[in-house]
Design a protein around this motif. Structure first.
Motif, PDB file in Angstrom:
ATOM      1  N   SER A  86       0.805  -1.221   0.000  1.00  0.00           N
ATOM      2  CA  SER A  86       0.000   0.000   0.000  1.00  0.00           C
ATOM      3  C   SER A  86       0.836   1.269   0.000  1.00  0.00           C
ATOM      4  O   SER A  86       0.323   2.343  -0.321  1.00  0.00           O
ATOM      5  CB  SER A  86      -0.944  -0.002   1.213  1.00  0.00           C
ATOM      6  N   SER A 116      -3.371  -1.926  -3.408  1.00  0.00           N
ATOM      7  CA  SER A 116      -2.998  -2.843  -2.344  1.00  0.00           C
ATOM      8  C   SER A 116      -3.772  -2.532  -1.069  1.00  0.00           C
ATOM      9  O   SER A 116      -3.908  -1.375  -0.663  1.00  0.00           O
ATOM     10  CB  SER A 116      -1.502  -2.753  -2.061  1.00  0.00           C
ATOM     11  N   ASP A 147       0.224  -3.123   3.708  1.00  0.00           N
ATOM     12  CA  ASP A 147       1.638  -2.809   3.494  1.00  0.00           C
ATOM     13  C   ASP A 147       2.404  -4.130   3.478  1.00  0.00           C
ATOM     14  O   ASP A 147       3.011  -4.548   4.469  1.00  0.00           O
ATOM     15  CB  ASP A 147       2.139  -1.895   4.611  1.00  0.00           C
ATOM     16  N   GLY A 199      -0.938  -7.853  -2.117  1.00  0.00           N
ATOM     17  CA  GLY A 199      -1.858  -6.839  -1.626  1.00  0.00           C
ATOM     18  C   GLY A 199      -3.205  -6.852  -2.289  1.00  0.00           C
ATOM     19  O   GLY A 199      -4.162  -6.250  -1.782  1.00  0.00           O
TER      20      GLY A 199
END
Length: 510
Positions: free
Chosen positions: A420, A426, A429, A451
């Motif tokens: 992200s 996504s 993270d 993601g």
């Protein structure tokens, strides 16, 4: 003897080839926006990069981007975080270093830039990073690779191919990536007259290990057709570690026929022209052509371009690659074909290199190697031609640069997309989560963190996939004969819960 068709493109074909590419991937001459800045992808011939070029990329990424360089799963590099207004300067610096397609120069006009960009798009030939050095190889594919790259860049009509269209050339090396589906694959095999190359379409070379699951692996290698086709949105959102979202949702063909090494480039030329002759305007991959034309029809059309036989060889119906491949050989030190020389490899954490790390690798290549680095499709780095007495020093230097040199290390068994911080699509993270998971990753377990369903970081089917559904929350998939990531075996796990379940599965996988 067949009447050879030399494929002089018509005006209509030329116009079609000049059409914009709404699904085009990042390239050296075409920087694509992502959440963390622009992405500039540098395609490397056979994954090879000179020390001088590596140093130039490091410097350019510091001057014009975020000093982050990724190794992709097609053994290329991409510079992330290109700053707005710095695109032209970055491109000029990279082109001046001899990177990019052969016609590229820093003084090209707009038409020439387009032509060079199209040539850059289609330089997709995957080979072993140990080509020419692997003692197990049946054939040194280095000259053939150069011939194929020259072919792809040398015929204007091939600019109409999709940037995803890709070739695999397997010389029989033990260090080989065989689970990435390709539009055309060729594999060396022993023959009564020496070595020949068998070939197939829209898949992977059959191996003994994947004889049963090869079709499933091809189908599960990446996201669905619809997600992969949405490449424009994907690239606008930001790319992971792939060379475009791969979309190899195909079962592919078995080995179809075999040709002499001297016929390989002609064969590929025939198959590329055949694809462009027969495929619908919206078809981008060989599997799309096979959905509308029989294999025999494809071979019959390809026959018009060559003067050696291309009919299907029934004796190859059950052909499998004789020797198994071993991805672990990408890491650590291993002897080469020439006595007293070794290749030494390391895995950057999640495929990412800081500019300073790449500069350190360049210095290491100058001091102990032959002045070159080889990127691998496992997102790792290989230094070839290391003298025996320097092996331990090189290993220590790689580890000092933060690279994993032992396949048992957790960071050698994890892959993750941009996440992200780099991609608007996504949901988590993934890079940061993967680093957290590494601390608890069970021995012998390989995991892919994605993601979103596009699966940009993996062009193969990983044993386990964690698919983000929210920040820090994942569904867990296990590879089986199901499409996409395999079978979902748990929903909405935290990283701690995922680590616990992977530990249980490692102890009792069934």
């Amino acid at each position: 003897m067949s009447v050879l068709n030399h494929a002089a493109p018509s005006a209509a074909l030329s116009t079609a080839a000049l059409a914009p590419r709404p699904s085009a991937c990042p390239g050296l001459l075409r920087i694509v926006a992502a959440r963390d800045g622009g992405i500039c992808r540098i395609k490397l011939p056979g994954g090879a990069l000179s020390a001088a070029q590596a140093a130039a990329i490091a410097e350019a990424s510091e001057r014009h981007a975020a000093s982050v360089i990724e190794v992709t799963n097609r053994a290329n590099l991409q510079v992330r975080g290109v700053r707005a207004g710095h695109e032209a300067a970055l491109i000029e610096a990279l082109v001046a270093s001899g990177l990019g397609p052969a016609p590229a120069t820093s003084s090209m006009d707009a038409a020439a830039v387009w032509s060079a960009s199209a040539a850059d798009d289609i330089r997709n030939v995957m080979v072993s990073p140990a080509a020419g050095r692997d003692s197990s190889a049946l054939y040194d594919t280095t000259p053939l690779t150069a011939g194929l790259l020259g072919l792809l860049q040398g015929e204007a009509r091939f600019a109409a191919l999709s940037p995803k269209f890709a070739l695999l050339l397997d010389g029989g090396e033990r260090l080989a990536r065989l689970d990435h589906p390709h539009d055309v694959w060729l594999a060396a095999t022993p023959a009564s007259d020496g070595v020949r190359f068998v070939f197939g379409l829209a898949g992977c070379p059959p191996t003994v290990a994947n004889a049963v699951t090869n079709a499933a692996a091809n189908a599960a290698a990446n996201a669905t057709d619809n997600a992969a086709a949405d490449a424009t949105a994907a690239h606008a959102a930001g790319n992971g570690s792939s060379d475009a979202p791969q979309d190899p949702v195909a079962t592919g063909t078995r080995a179809l026929a075999a040709v002499l090494p001297a016929e390989v480039v002609q064969l590929v030329r025939a198959l590329l022209h055949t694809f462009l002759d027969l495929a619908a305007a919206d078809a981008t991959r060989m599997r799309h052509l096979l959905a509308t034309h029989s294999v025999d029809a494809v071979l019959q059309r390809a026959q018009t371009y060559v003067d050696f036989p291309l009919s299907r060889d029934a004796s190859l119906a059950d052909w499998h690659r004789g020797a198994p491949a071993d991805a672990a050989l990408r890491l650590g030190a291993h002897p080469q074909r020439v006595a007293g020389t070794w290749h030494v490899g390391g895995q950057p954490p999640l495929g990412r290199l800081e500019a300073a790390t790449l500069r350190g690798l360049a210095a290491l290549a100058r001091q102990h190697s032959n002045g070159t680095l080889r990127m691998t499709p496992w997102q790792s780095v290989l230094l070839p031609d290391i003298a025996s007495e320097a092996v331990q020093a090189v290993l220590a230097e790689l580890e000092g640069l933060g690279l994993a040199c032992d396949p048992a290390q957790p960071l050698a068994r994890l892959i993750a997309c941009a996440g992200s911080t780099g991609c608007v699509k996504s949901l988590a993270d993934t890079k940061a989560d993967a680093l957290r998971l590494a601390a608890r990753l069970p021995d012998g377990v390989d995991v892919h963190l994605s993601g979103c369903p596009r699966s940009c970081a993996a062009a193969h089917c990983a044993p386990y996939t964690l698919l983000a559904v929210a920040p820090g929350t994942y569904d867990l998939y296990r590879r089986d004969a199901s499409p996409d990531f395999g079978r979902c075996i748990a929903h909405r796990l935290t990283l701690e819960q995922a680590a616990d379940m992977l530990e249980q599965l490692a102890r009792s996988p069934f």
